[in-house]
Design a protein around this motif. Structure first.
Motif, PDB file in Angstrom:
ATOM      1  N   ASP A 103       0.840  -5.838  -5.727  1.00  0.00           N
ATOM      2  CA  ASP A 103       2.276  -6.080  -5.720  1.00  0.00           C
ATOM      3  C   ASP A 103       2.874  -5.756  -7.096  1.00  0.00           C
ATOM      4  O   ASP A 103       2.383  -6.228  -8.119  1.00  0.00           O
ATOM      5  N   PRO A 104       3.919  -4.939  -7.175  1.00  0.00           N
ATOM      6  CA  PRO A 104       4.533  -4.624  -8.465  1.00  0.00           C
ATOM      7  C   PRO A 104       4.950  -5.857  -9.251  1.00  0.00           C
ATOM      8  O   PRO A 104       4.860  -5.867 -10.483  1.00  0.00           O
ATOM      9  N   GLU A 105       5.403  -6.901  -8.554  1.00  0.00           N
ATOM     10  CA  GLU A 105       5.846  -8.103  -9.260  1.00  0.00           C
ATOM     11  C   GLU A 105       4.690  -8.747 -10.023  1.00  0.00           C
ATOM     12  O   GLU A 105       4.853  -9.186 -11.164  1.00  0.00           O
ATOM     13  N   ASN A 130      -0.638   1.661  -8.160  1.00  0.00           N
ATOM     14  CA  ASN A 130       0.573   1.619  -7.354  1.00  0.00           C
ATOM     15  C   ASN A 130       1.706   2.250  -8.162  1.00  0.00           C
ATOM     16  O   ASN A 130       2.113   1.718  -9.197  1.00  0.00           O
ATOM     17  N   ALA A 131       2.210   3.377  -7.707  1.00  0.00           N
ATOM     18  CA  ALA A 131       3.257   4.092  -8.441  1.00  0.00           C
ATOM     19  C   ALA A 131       4.520   3.260  -8.573  1.00  0.00           C
ATOM     20  O   ALA A 131       5.242   3.359  -9.576  1.00  0.00           O
ATOM     21  N   ASP A 132       4.815   2.423  -7.564  1.00  0.00           N
ATOM     22  CA  ASP A 132       6.003   1.568  -7.646  1.00  0.00           C
ATOM     23  C   ASP A 132       5.846   0.555  -8.777  1.00  0.00           C
ATOM     24  O   ASP A 132       6.813   0.232  -9.474  1.00  0.00           O
ATOM     25  N   ALA A 133       4.625   0.050  -8.957  1.00  0.00           N
ATOM     26  CA  ALA A 133       4.369  -0.897 -10.040  1.00  0.00           C
ATOM     27  C   ALA A 133       4.507  -0.218 -11.395  1.00  0.00           C
ATOM     28  O   ALA A 133       5.108  -0.768 -12.331  1.00  0.00           O
ATOM     29  N   TYR A 136       0.824  -1.209   0.000  1.00  0.00           N
ATOM     30  CA  TYR A 136       0.000   0.000   0.000  1.00  0.00           C
ATOM     31  C   TYR A 136       0.864   1.268   0.000  1.00  0.00           C
ATOM     32  O   TYR A 136       0.414   2.327  -0.442  1.00  0.00           O
ATOM     33  N   ALA A 137       2.089   1.156   0.449  1.00  0.00           N
ATOM     34  CA  ALA A 137       2.989   2.321   0.505  1.00  0.00           C
ATOM     35  C   ALA A 137       3.219   2.917  -0.878  1.00  0.00           C
ATOM     36  O   ALA A 137       3.572   4.099  -0.994  1.00  0.00           O
ATOM     37  N   GLY A 138       3.014   2.121  -1.932  1.00  0.00           N
ATOM     38  CA  GLY A 138       3.229   2.623  -3.279  1.00  0.00           C
ATOM     39  C   GLY A 138       2.050   3.370  -3.865  1.00  0.00           C
ATOM     40  O   GLY A 138       2.136   3.903  -4.974  1.00  0.00           O
ATOM     41  N   ILE A 139       0.929   3.439  -3.127  1.00  0.00           N
ATOM     42  CA  ILE A 139      -0.262   4.130  -3.632  1.00  0.00           C
ATOM     43  C   ILE A 139      -0.103   5.634  -3.407  1.00  0.00           C
ATOM     44  O   ILE A 139       0.023   6.088  -2.274  1.00  0.00           O
TER      45      ILE A 139
END
Length: 345
Positions: A277-279, A294-297, A103-106
């Motif tokens: 999950d980005p993966e 998700n920005a990380d994704a 969730y930290a990537g949202i």
């Protein structure tokens, strides 16, 4: 090599007995990410939980299923504009996002959307977003048009399609008449514009499968569509290109929620964390997916990927108007207009 997330889930599965494994019941559009065989197999291997699916064909059907089948679902896909309604009706449970590693990537603009109440409780995890606009058959167009006017071009009469959805149709009409999609001031202009579109229409599509079959048969020159679906259609080998025209496009955000009556809320949260999950996302995107919330994704995608190359373009993003919740009276008004237009066709 497994990600830290997959390793943590594997550890969880190893520490749990088979008796603690749950069957997670998911309600979603068919073929929309959560039911990918390779992902479900990996999730089961990592956690011990199994996943079964039921599907809906419209947001209204989704709400009806939740209302009439308490306890039947553990994860439900809810578009953000329907989330406040579902929350107010008591259909959804608050979600502890601190338990979600990914969730930290949202980013804040998604995390602080209509999925959160004034008191700060989260009732939906931003999952995917995308654009509703149109796609063209590239065997027909060269160059690809950059305007919604192509839907009304007489050269394509009988080879145009629009989704059979009143709100979406009215918002397309609003864009075509230079209006905002969330506060349509001149309904008469929209009605007249859509009335002029009716003779162009080959059929009204209702599902991604419908759309693909008509396009594969060469019966569509141009049709409204969703960006993620267009990416999947292209990945299937269809001659499709998605367009965000100069008039703008409709932006939407889909969330994953946990029904208030779910009996497996902890397992449901684990599944939601898997889905953001980005993966997982990078592999899904290669098969054709909407943009990740998700920005990380999103950052993990190859620079040539559609969801980074096109939707990540600031000039394109500036033309997108994101939907806001539609009240019942307005929705009914749009439905009456749309039904009358179709009946007169």
């Amino acid at each position: 090599m497994k990600s830290a997330f997959l390793l943590s889930l594997s550890a969880l599965a190893l520490s749990a007995s088979g008796a603690l494994a749950d069957e997670i019941r998911v309600l979603n559009w068919q073929g929309y990410g959560t039911d990918l065989d390779w992902s479900l197999k990996a999730f089961e291997e990592a956690t011990g939980h199994t996943v079964v699916h039921e599907y809906f064909n419209s947001e209204q059907e989704m709400l009806t299923k939740m209302r009439t089948n308490p306890g039947a679902y553990d994860v439900v896909l809810v578009n953000a504009i329907y989330n406040p309604q579902a929350t107010e009706e008591g259909l959804l449970a608050p979600i502890d996002t601190s338990a979600l590693e990914n969730y930290a990537g949202i980013p804040a603009d998604f995390a602080e959307s209509d999925l959160v109440t004034e008191g700060g409780e989260v009732y939906g995890v931003p999952w995917t977003w995308g654009v509703t606009s149109f796609a063209v058959n590239t065997q027909v167009f060269d160059p690809v048009p950059d305007t919604l006017d192509v839907l009304w071009d007489p050269a394509h009469a009988g080879r145009v399609s629009i989704r059979d959805d009143a709100v979406e149709a009215m918002q397309i009409g609003a864009l075509a008449t230079g209006q905002g999609i969330n506060d349509i001031q001149d309904l008469d202009a929209v009605k007249a514009k859509l009335e002029a579109l009716m003779p162009q229409v080959r059929t009204f599509w209702g599902s991604e499968n419908d759309w693909n079959q008509y396009m594969a048969a060469g019966e569509f020159d141009v049709a409204t569509y969703w960006s993620g679906s267009a990416a999947r259609s292209a990945a299937m080998g269809l001659p499709v290109e998605f367009v965000v025209p100069k008039e703008g496009a409709i932006g939407w955000l889909d969330s994953l929620t946990i029904p208030a009556t779910s009996e497996h809320k902890e397992a449901a949260a684990q599944f939601i964390d898997w889905m953001i999950d980005p993966e997982f996302y990078v592999k899904w995107d290669a098969e054709g997916a909407p943009a990740s919330a998700n920005a990380d994704a999103a950052a993990a995608l190859d620079e040539t990927a559609f969801n980074r190359r096109v939707l990540g373009d600031p000039e394109v993003a500036a033309r997108v108007q994101f939907q806001t919740p539609v009240d019942d009276d307005t929705r009914q008004q749009y439905l009456e207009i749309w039904q009358a237009l179709k009946a007169a066709q």
